[in-house]
Design a protein around this motif. Structure first.
Motif, PDB file in Angstrom:
ATOM      1  N   ARG A 133      76.153 -12.354   2.273  1.00  0.00           N
ATOM      2  CA  ARG A 133      76.291 -13.346   1.194  1.00  0.00           C
ATOM      3  C   ARG A 133      75.221 -14.414   1.318  1.00  0.00           C
ATOM      4  NH1 ARG A 133      82.392 -13.622   1.960  1.00  0.00           N
ATOM      5  NH2 ARG A 133      81.656 -14.959   3.576  1.00  0.00           N
ATOM      6  N   VAL A 134      74.974 -14.883   2.542  1.00  0.00           N
ATOM      7  CA  VAL A 134      73.946 -15.900   2.768  1.00  0.00           C
ATOM      8  C   VAL A 134      72.579 -15.345   2.395  1.00  0.00           C
ATOM      9  CG1 VAL A 134      72.764 -17.244   4.556  1.00  0.00           C
ATOM     10  CG2 VAL A 134      75.259 -17.132   4.514  1.00  0.00           C
ATOM     11  N   ALA A 135      72.287 -14.101   2.799  1.00  0.00           N
ATOM     12  CA  ALA A 135      70.998 -13.488   2.472  1.00  0.00           C
ATOM     13  C   ALA A 135      70.854 -13.312   0.956  1.00  0.00           C
ATOM     14  CB  ALA A 135      70.867 -12.140   3.181  1.00  0.00           C
ATOM     15  N   ALA A 136      71.909 -12.893   0.292  1.00  0.00           N
ATOM     16  CA  ALA A 136      71.855 -12.712  -1.163  1.00  0.00           C
ATOM     17  C   ALA A 136      71.622 -14.047  -1.863  1.00  0.00           C
ATOM     18  CB  ALA A 136      73.149 -12.069  -1.656  1.00  0.00           C
ATOM     19  N   ARG A 137      72.288 -15.091  -1.410  1.00  0.00           N
ATOM     20  CA  ARG A 137      72.103 -16.420  -2.012  1.00  0.00           C
ATOM     21  C   ARG A 137      70.661 -16.904  -1.807  1.00  0.00           C
ATOM     22  NH1 ARG A 137      75.886 -19.602   0.646  1.00  0.00           N
ATOM     23  NH2 ARG A 137      77.453 -18.695  -0.710  1.00  0.00           N
TER      24      ARG A 137
ATOM     25  N   ALA B 246      65.228 -17.911  -3.930  1.00  0.00           N
ATOM     26  CA  ALA B 246      63.791 -17.649  -3.835  1.00  0.00           C
ATOM     27  C   ALA B 246      63.283 -17.045  -5.145  1.00  0.00           C
ATOM     28  CB  ALA B 246      63.493 -16.712  -2.660  1.00  0.00           C
ATOM     29  N   GLY B 247      64.063 -16.159  -5.739  1.00  0.00           N
ATOM     30  CA  GLY B 247      63.676 -15.569  -7.020  1.00  0.00           C
ATOM     31  C   GLY B 247      63.620 -16.618  -8.119  1.00  0.00           C
ATOM     32  N   ALA B 248      64.598 -17.519  -8.137  1.00  0.00           N
ATOM     33  CA  ALA B 248      64.600 -18.587  -9.145  1.00  0.00           C
ATOM     34  C   ALA B 248      63.405 -19.509  -8.950  1.00  0.00           C
ATOM     35  CB  ALA B 248      65.904 -19.381  -9.057  1.00  0.00           C
ATOM     36  N   TRP B 249      63.071 -19.821  -7.691  1.00  0.00           N
ATOM     37  CA  TRP B 249      61.915 -20.674  -7.420  1.00  0.00           C
ATOM     38  C   TRP B 249      60.628 -19.983  -7.872  1.00  0.00           C
ATOM     39  CZ3 TRP B 249      57.739 -19.839  -4.124  1.00  0.00           C
ATOM     40  CH2 TRP B 249      56.885 -20.921  -3.986  1.00  0.00           C
ATOM     41  N   MET B 250      60.495 -18.675  -7.592  1.00  0.00           N
ATOM     42  CA  MET B 250      59.292 -17.957  -8.003  1.00  0.00           C
ATOM     43  C   MET B 250      59.199 -17.874  -9.526  1.00  0.00           C
ATOM     44  SD  MET B 250      58.632 -15.000  -5.115  1.00  0.00           S
ATOM     45  CE  MET B 250      59.966 -13.975  -5.595  1.00  0.00           C
TER      46      MET B 250
ATOM     47  N   ALA C 198      56.142 -19.436 -11.562  1.00  0.00           N
ATOM     48  CA  ALA C 198      55.355 -18.597 -12.473  1.00  0.00           C
ATOM     49  C   ALA C 198      55.332 -19.195 -13.870  1.00  0.00           C
ATOM     50  CB  ALA C 198      55.936 -17.187 -12.505  1.00  0.00           C
ATOM     51  N   ASP C 199      56.449 -19.727 -14.334  1.00  0.00           N
ATOM     52  CA  ASP C 199      56.479 -20.365 -15.652  1.00  0.00           C
ATOM     53  C   ASP C 199      55.569 -21.585 -15.680  1.00  0.00           C
ATOM     54  OD1 ASP C 199      58.245 -18.492 -16.573  1.00  0.00           O
ATOM     55  OD2 ASP C 199      60.018 -19.757 -16.317  1.00  0.00           O
ATOM     56  N   ALA C 200      55.589 -22.373 -14.609  1.00  0.00           N
ATOM     57  CA  ALA C 200      54.747 -23.572 -14.553  1.00  0.00           C
ATOM     58  C   ALA C 200      53.267 -23.193 -14.539  1.00  0.00           C
ATOM     59  CB  ALA C 200      55.092 -24.407 -13.327  1.00  0.00           C
ATOM     60  N   LEU C 201      52.917 -22.126 -13.839  1.00  0.00           N
ATOM     61  CA  LEU C 201      51.520 -21.699 -13.778  1.00  0.00           C
ATOM     62  C   LEU C 201      51.061 -21.084 -15.094  1.00  0.00           C
ATOM     63  CD1 LEU C 201      51.336 -20.142 -10.207  1.00  0.00           C
ATOM     64  CD2 LEU C 201      50.311 -22.273 -10.988  1.00  0.00           C
ATOM     65  N   ALA C 202      51.975 -20.519 -15.850  1.00  0.00           N
ATOM     66  CA  ALA C 202      51.609 -19.866 -17.108  1.00  0.00           C
ATOM     67  C   ALA C 202      51.412 -20.868 -18.239  1.00  0.00           C
ATOM     68  CB  ALA C 202      52.681 -18.862 -17.499  1.00  0.00           C
ATOM     69  N   ARG C 203      51.957 -22.079 -18.090  1.00  0.00           N
ATOM     70  CA  ARG C 203      51.779 -23.085 -19.140  1.00  0.00           C
ATOM     71  C   ARG C 203      50.327 -23.521 -19.213  1.00  0.00           C
ATOM     72  NH1 ARG C 203      55.871 -26.330 -16.658  1.00  0.00           N
ATOM     73  NH2 ARG C 203      57.723 -25.107 -16.933  1.00  0.00           N
ATOM     74  N   PRO C 204      49.813 -23.788 -20.422  1.00  0.00           N
ATOM     75  CA  PRO C 204      48.422 -24.248 -20.522  1.00  0.00           C
ATOM     76  C   PRO C 204      48.275 -25.641 -19.931  1.00  0.00           C
ATOM     77  CG  PRO C 204      49.481 -24.303 -22.673  1.00  0.00           C
ATOM     78  CD  PRO C 204      50.455 -23.652 -21.717  1.00  0.00           C
ATOM     79  N   VAL C 205      47.137 -25.866 -19.332  1.00  0.00           N
ATOM     80  CA  VAL C 205      46.853 -27.163 -18.716  1.00  0.00           C
ATOM     81  C   VAL C 205      46.500 -28.140 -19.832  1.00  0.00           C
ATOM     82  CG1 VAL C 205      45.325 -28.383 -17.130  1.00  0.00           C
ATOM     83  CG2 VAL C 205      46.026 -26.038 -16.640  1.00  0.00           C
ATOM     84  N   PRO C 206      47.131 -29.326 -19.870  1.00  0.00           N
ATOM     85  CA  PRO C 206      46.790 -30.283 -20.921  1.00  0.00           C
ATOM     86  C   PRO C 206      45.343 -30.744 -20.774  1.00  0.00           C
ATOM     87  CG  PRO C 206      48.257 -31.293 -19.315  1.00  0.00           C
ATOM     88  CD  PRO C 206      48.156 -29.836 -18.974  1.00  0.00           C
TER      89      PRO C 206
END
Length: 91
Positions: A26-30, A35-39, A43-51
């Motif tokens: 359970r601890v490993a799954a959490r 980690a998946g949510a952070w990645m 990835a979403d932050a890196l994909a946004r265009p730079v102002p």
């Protein structure tokens, strides 16, 4: 149509309960979910265009320091505009 001779029965109240999941799994799954949510977030932050930045000058400003005879000692000019005075008595 041909019906299969075998079919799996639907689980009912007589079906055995699933085995308990060990605490370490359970601890490993959490940790993997976080980690998946952070990645995904990264990835979403890196994909946004730079102002676009505000228009920066194409050249560096010309800084002049006048300490000649006839000019006030310590006068400081940037791009030909007087910006200040350095308190010096002699250079």
């Amino acid at each position: 149509m041909h019906r299969p001779a075998f079919s799996t029965p639907a689980p009912g109240p007589w079906a055995p309960a699933p085995a308990p999941v060990p605490a370490l799994r359970r601890v490993a799954a959490r940790a993997l979910r976080r980690a998946g949510a952070w990645m995904r977030h990264t990835a979403d932050a890196l994909a946004r265009p730079v102002p676009a930045r505000a228009a920066l000058p194409q050249t560096l400003p010309l800084v002049e320091f006048h300490a000649e005879a006839g000019a006030p000692e310590g006068a400081l000019y940037v791009d030909g505009q007087y910006v200040g005075h350095l308190d010096v008595s002699r250079l």
